[in-house]
Design a protein around this motif. Structure first.
Motif: not given
Length: 139
Positions: A46, A48, A61-63, A65, A106
């Protein structure tokens, strides 16, 4: 995370479940790094990343997973107001070869992350440029 120092270079292995930015900060503080360049590769489960919209002076932001390979992780360690500061960008590809990236907020390692930190003998601080909306190098 484990690492070894060779003159002005640090070779690090960031392990499964560890967050990359936290480990970079741990190394920088332990080794008293004020200026460095970073390159890395590996795998994350995962992450970000953000994109700065210059007209708005704001990050979006783009997350993600899933299973991703780090295609590129690059950036700097330096200081802002004399305190630790890092600025990293990461691109990661999925199983179909689609790559996503941007300013790293992250990243959790899913297998390993192999990192080289090139320590530079010197200091470059940052300041907030209100006109641009970013923290820029201060010379």
């Amino acid at each position: 995370m484990e690492y070894r120092k060779f003159d002005d270079k640090i070779i690090a292995r960031i392990d499964k479940g560890e967050e990359i930015l936290e480990q970079v900060k741990n190394i920088a503080l332990k080794e008293n790094i004020k200026l460095a360049n970073i390159n890395a590769l590996g795998a994350v489960g995962e992450f970000t990343v953000g994109v700065f919209k210059t007209g708005e002076k704001k990050y979006y932001a783009n997350e993600f997973k899933g299973d991703f390979e780090i295609v590129s992780l690059t950036g700097t360690i330096n200081t802002m107001n004399g305190e630790f500061y890092s600025h990293l960008h990461m691109s990661a590809g999925d199983i179909e070869g689609k790559v996503f990236g941007g300013h790293l907020n992250k990243a959790i390692v899913s297998a390993t992350c192999e990192m080289i930190i090139y320590v530079i003998n010197g200091e470059v601080d940052r300041y907030k440029d209100e006109d641009i909306g970013l923290n820029l190098f201060k010379f």
